[in-house]
Design a protein around this motif. Sequence first.
Motif, PDB file in Angstrom:
ATOM      1  N   THR A   1       0.833  -1.202   0.000  1.00 48.73           N
ATOM      2  CA  THR A   1       0.000   0.000   0.000  1.00 48.73           C
ATOM      3  C   THR A   1       0.870   1.255   0.000  1.00 48.73           C
ATOM      4  O   THR A   1       0.597   2.208  -0.729  1.00 48.73           O
ATOM      5  N   ALA A   2       1.928   1.208   0.825  1.00 47.82           N
ATOM      6  CA  ALA A   2       2.797   2.385   0.932  1.00 47.82           C
ATOM      7  C   ALA A   2       3.428   2.701  -0.410  1.00 47.82           C
ATOM      8  O   ALA A   2       3.482   3.868  -0.824  1.00 47.82           O
ATOM      9  N   VAL A   3       3.893   1.652  -1.143  1.00 47.47           N
ATOM     10  CA  VAL A   3       4.499   1.898  -2.456  1.00 47.47           C
ATOM     11  C   VAL A   3       3.479   2.530  -3.392  1.00 47.47           C
ATOM     12  O   VAL A   3       3.782   3.486  -4.112  1.00 47.47           O
ATOM     13  N   ILE A   4       2.254   1.986  -3.370  1.00 43.55           N
ATOM     14  CA  ILE A   4       1.223   2.508  -4.273  1.00 43.55           C
ATOM     15  C   ILE A   4       0.959   3.972  -3.969  1.00 43.55           C
ATOM     16  O   ILE A   4       0.885   4.814  -4.873  1.00 43.55           O
ATOM     17  N   ILE A   5       0.830   4.294  -2.672  1.00 40.64           N
ATOM     18  CA  ILE A   5       0.528   5.688  -2.315  1.00 40.64           C
ATOM     19  C   ILE A   5       1.672   6.605  -2.733  1.00 40.64           C
ATOM     20  O   ILE A   5       1.450   7.680  -3.306  1.00 40.64           O
ATOM     21  N   LEU A   6       2.909   6.164  -2.469  1.00 41.66           N
ATOM     22  CA  LEU A   6       4.050   7.009  -2.833  1.00 41.66           C
ATOM     23  C   LEU A   6       4.120   7.208  -4.352  1.00 41.66           C
ATOM     24  O   LEU A   6       4.350   8.322  -4.832  1.00 41.66           O
ATOM     25  N   ALA A   7       3.894   6.114  -5.113  1.00 35.71           N
ATOM     26  CA  ALA A   7       3.949   6.226  -6.571  1.00 35.71           C
ATOM     27  C   ALA A   7       2.848   7.148  -7.085  1.00 35.71           C
ATOM     28  O   ALA A   7       3.080   7.989  -7.959  1.00 35.71           O
ATOM     29  N   THR A   8       1.629   7.006  -6.506  1.00 30.78           N
ATOM     30  CA  THR A   8       0.529   7.877  -6.906  1.00 30.78           C
ATOM     31  C   THR A   8       0.874   9.332  -6.635  1.00 30.78           C
ATOM     32  O   THR A   8       0.635  10.214  -7.465  1.00 30.78           O
ATOM     33  N   LEU A   9       1.464   9.553  -5.446  1.00 30.60           N
ATOM     34  CA  LEU A   9       1.858  10.907  -5.063  1.00 30.60           C
ATOM     35  C   LEU A   9       2.813  11.488  -6.094  1.00 30.60           C
ATOM     36  O   LEU A   9       2.650  12.630  -6.552  1.00 30.60           O
ATOM     37  N   ALA A  10       3.816  10.662  -6.500  1.00 29.82           N
ATOM     38  CA  ALA A  10       4.800  11.144  -7.465  1.00 29.82           C
ATOM     39  C   ALA A  10       4.128  11.484  -8.789  1.00 29.82           C
ATOM     40  O   ALA A  10       4.375  12.550  -9.368  1.00 29.82           O
ATOM     41  N   VAL A  11       3.246  10.586  -9.259  1.00 21.45           N
ATOM     42  CA  VAL A  11       2.578  10.832 -10.545  1.00 21.45           C
ATOM     43  C   VAL A  11       1.747  12.105 -10.477  1.00 21.45           C
ATOM     44  O   VAL A  11       1.808  12.963 -11.365  1.00 21.45           O
ATOM     45  N   VAL A  12       0.977  12.249  -9.381  1.00 21.33           N
ATOM     46  CA  VAL A  12       0.115  13.430  -9.260  1.00 21.33           C
ATOM     47  C   VAL A  12       0.967  14.703  -9.246  1.00 21.33           C
ATOM     48  O   VAL A  12       0.640  15.692  -9.917  1.00 21.33           O
ATOM     49  N   LEU A  13       2.080  14.663  -8.516  1.00 24.52           N
ATOM     50  CA  LEU A  13       2.925  15.860  -8.442  1.00 24.52           C
ATOM     51  C   LEU A  13       3.510  16.196  -9.813  1.00 24.52           C
ATOM     52  O   LEU A  13       3.557  17.357 -10.207  1.00 24.52           O
ATOM     53  N   VAL A  14       3.946  15.151 -10.570  1.00 25.84           N
ATOM     54  CA  VAL A  14       4.521  15.407 -11.895  1.00 25.84           C
ATOM     55  C   VAL A  14       3.471  16.006 -12.826  1.00 25.84           C
ATOM     56  O   VAL A  14       3.707  17.026 -13.494  1.00 25.84           O
ATOM     57  N   ILE A  15       2.270  15.384 -12.831  1.00 29.04           N
ATOM     58  CA  ILE A  15       1.202  15.887 -13.711  1.00 29.04           C
ATOM     59  C   ILE A  15       0.847  17.324 -13.327  1.00 29.04           C
ATOM     60  O   ILE A  15       0.678  18.198 -14.187  1.00 29.04           O
ATOM     61  N   ASP A  16       0.728  17.581 -12.012  1.00 29.45           N
ATOM     62  CA  ASP A  16       0.423  18.939 -11.551  1.00 29.45           C
ATOM     63  C   ASP A  16       1.487  19.913 -12.026  1.00 29.45           C
ATOM     64  O   ASP A  16       1.175  21.014 -12.481  1.00 29.45           O
ATOM     65  N   GLY A  17       2.756  19.508 -11.915  1.00 33.38           N
ATOM     66  CA  GLY A  17       3.843  20.395 -12.316  1.00 33.38           C
ATOM     67  C   GLY A  17       3.783  20.717 -13.801  1.00 33.38           C
ATOM     68  O   GLY A  17       3.845  21.885 -14.197  1.00 33.38           O
ATOM     69  N   VAL A  18       3.629  19.672 -14.636  1.00 29.64           N
ATOM     70  CA  VAL A  18       3.563  19.876 -16.081  1.00 29.64           C
ATOM     71  C   VAL A  18       2.389  20.779 -16.430  1.00 29.64           C
ATOM     72  O   VAL A  18       2.515  21.762 -17.173  1.00 29.64           O
ATOM     73  N   SER A  19       1.226  20.449 -15.849  1.00 27.35           N
ATOM     74  CA  SER A  19       0.023  21.193 -16.179  1.00 27.35           C
ATOM     75  C   SER A  19       0.123  22.637 -15.701  1.00 27.35           C
ATOM     76  O   SER A  19      -0.258  23.568 -16.414  1.00 27.35           O
ATOM     77  N   ASN A  20       0.691  22.855 -14.496  1.00 24.65           N
ATOM     78  CA  ASN A  20       0.863  24.225 -14.006  1.00 24.65           C
ATOM     79  C   ASN A  20       1.768  25.022 -14.922  1.00 24.65           C
ATOM     80  O   ASN A  20       1.510  26.195 -15.220  1.00 24.65           O
ATOM     81  N   HIS A  21       2.865  24.368 -15.400  1.00 24.71           N
ATOM     82  CA  HIS A  21       3.799  25.058 -16.275  1.00 24.71           C
ATOM     83  C   HIS A  21       3.095  25.453 -17.580  1.00 24.71           C
ATOM     84  O   HIS A  21       3.181  26.602 -18.026  1.00 24.71           O
ATOM     85  N   LEU A  22       2.365  24.496 -18.182  1.00 26.11           N
ATOM     86  CA  LEU A  22       1.678  24.772 -19.447  1.00 26.11           C
ATOM     87  C   LEU A  22       0.662  25.895 -19.270  1.00 26.11           C
ATOM     88  O   LEU A  22       0.527  26.775 -20.129  1.00 26.11           O
ATOM     89  N   ARG A  23      -0.045  25.885 -18.111  1.00 27.34           N
ATOM     90  CA  ARG A  23      -1.067  26.910 -17.911  1.00 27.34           C
ATOM     91  C   ARG A  23      -0.440  28.288 -17.752  1.00 27.34           C
ATOM     92  O   ARG A  23      -0.986  29.287 -18.208  1.00 27.34           O
ATOM     93  N   ARG A  24       0.733  28.339 -17.087  1.00 27.70           N
ATOM     94  CA  ARG A  24       1.411  29.636 -16.942  1.00 27.70           C
ATOM     95  C   ARG A  24       1.857  30.153 -18.298  1.00 27.70           C
ATOM     96  O   ARG A  24       1.777  31.351 -18.582  1.00 27.70           O
ATOM     97  N   VAL A  25       2.333  29.227 -19.171  1.00 26.12           N
ATOM     98  CA  VAL A  25       2.759  29.637 -20.504  1.00 26.12           C
ATOM     99  C   VAL A  25       1.573  30.163 -21.294  1.00 26.12           C
ATOM    100  O   VAL A  25       1.669  31.153 -22.025  1.00 26.12           O
ATOM    101  N   LEU A  26       0.413  29.502 -21.113  1.00 26.11           N
ATOM    102  CA  LEU A  26      -0.764  29.843 -21.907  1.00 26.11           C
ATOM    103  C   LEU A  26      -1.356  31.188 -21.522  1.00 26.11           C
ATOM    104  O   LEU A  26      -1.765  31.967 -22.382  1.00 26.11           O
ATOM    105  N   LEU A  27      -1.434  31.471 -20.214  1.00 27.31           N
ATOM    106  CA  LEU A  27      -2.169  32.669 -19.776  1.00 27.31           C
ATOM    107  C   LEU A  27      -1.255  33.880 -19.633  1.00 27.31           C
ATOM    108  O   LEU A  27      -0.137  33.761 -19.203  1.00 27.31           O
TER     109      LEU A  27
END
Lengths: 264, 269
Positions: A238-264
């Motif tokens: 469970t701990a591995v799954i949660i940590l991996a999910t956390l990493a994926v969510v943070l990466v997606i958030d980072g990419v999406s935040n960067h793209l949104r800053r570029v766009l607006l």
Amino acid sequence: MSIPKVPRRSWIQRWHVKGIVVTGLLLILLVTSSRMTGVDVGMFFSNFGQFLNLLVRMSHPDWQYANVIVRPLLETIQMAILGTTIGAAFAVPFAVLSASNLIHNRFLRGLTRLFLDLVRTLPDLLLAAIFVAVFGIGSTAGVVTLAIFSFGMVSKLFYEVIETIDMGPLEALTSVGASKVTIIWYAVLPQILNQFVSYFLYTLEINVRASTVLGYLGAGGIGVFLQRSLSEFNYSQTAVIILATLAVVLVIDGVSNHLRRVLL
Amino acid sequence: MITTLIEKPSRSIWQRWRWLLWVVVIGALYDWTISGLKFTGLQESAGVVSRSIMAGLVHPQWSYVYDGSGEDLVSLILQTLAIAFLGTIVSAVISVPFAFWAARGDHERFFLRSGSGKVVLTLIRTFPEIVLAIMFIKAVGPGSYAGVLAVSIHSIGMLGKLFSEAIENMNRGPEEAIVSAGGRPGQVFGLATLPTIMPEFFSYTLYRFEIAVRSASILGMVGAGGIGTPMIFAIQTRNWPKVGIILLGIVIMVLLIDSLSEQLRKRLI
């Protein structure tokens, strides 16, 4: 010359009636709801050992397991992308129909908005439970759930964007006799496109978070493995799954935040 | 008459063909997305199931609304609201110190304090609420108490973030006025900081309550009390009239709470 009057306070203000009533009401609500939910602070601390034991077992992640969950994690992202895209595609016509500056028929607008409000009240896991019953266990149920969930959210964000556009360019093009298509292409689209994409990415972020737990009810993705490890009491997985999910969510958030800053 | 033409701004090759790159990237992304998912397709029973769901939604089981047993729709909806209310209040109180931790100060170097606070809040926010509920069920047993704990911990992530942003953007005038009149730090906090920030805190708490109502209604699916528990049983036993009445109850509850909270928030700010 008249003497300025000392401002007088009414008795409601002098005795802070409003504040006392609100505080009293809140206290009554607090007591009733804690009695209804059976909150017992002592029990939490007496069982704290068990909770701590759980945390200790979770703090030794089983890193070997990481290889197993790469595929379902990718599947989760794919579900989120596809679901958001389908939802956003359906949201565009509904957003146009409920924008007050484009549709002047109040009845039609009210009807579409009521429909969108109703769609938005349904929590994501509830939709997932129903669609697992319809489509069977698998990622199809997850994609449909995310599509409906994002449809409700995106359509509201989109029509709020449409309502804030500057009508000047539209009037300018209308006054020189442009066709409807030309007006939409040159006056409406440039004003809304960036914000649409930005809100799309924002919804995608939320859907990635949501899709990680949808599998708990059988709707595909990493949640299926989460449910399995929890029901087997295999907390190091469970701990591995949660940590991996956390990493994926943070990466997606980072990419999406960067793209949104570029766009607006 | 001026006859000079305005020159069209020239664009480099990169600027002119950049869109093509985006088309290729997005196309590849969607290709990967669609090829990676295994579509189970419609089950043969899907048509029958969706028709019976529709029938259940049109003919809900009205007898479930209230039967005085404490296990009916009204009592469980009230219990759901109680979970959301209690969880939100507790998390609002816990969020205040987190917010001051994560709010960026004017004289801060390298933003070590506020940065670490923001990271902690992000971690709390990303931790799935369902998993939190399951963990608390291990600690205090199944029931609404576990739901309250899950809501109160999970909400800190969002409330702390919203509160800290409110602190960063607040009006510093009243604080400076009290400082210049010789007020002590305690007085500055009690007479200037809190009254300035309170309406915004209340408004965000109400907003979070709306979200908590939705999550409290699904936490029951893992056994953390509220309307979710009978909902998941009704779905698993294919009792569609009961699913219909519960769905109706949740929709009405959420609509009522949303409009009530919106009215209150309009009055606050």
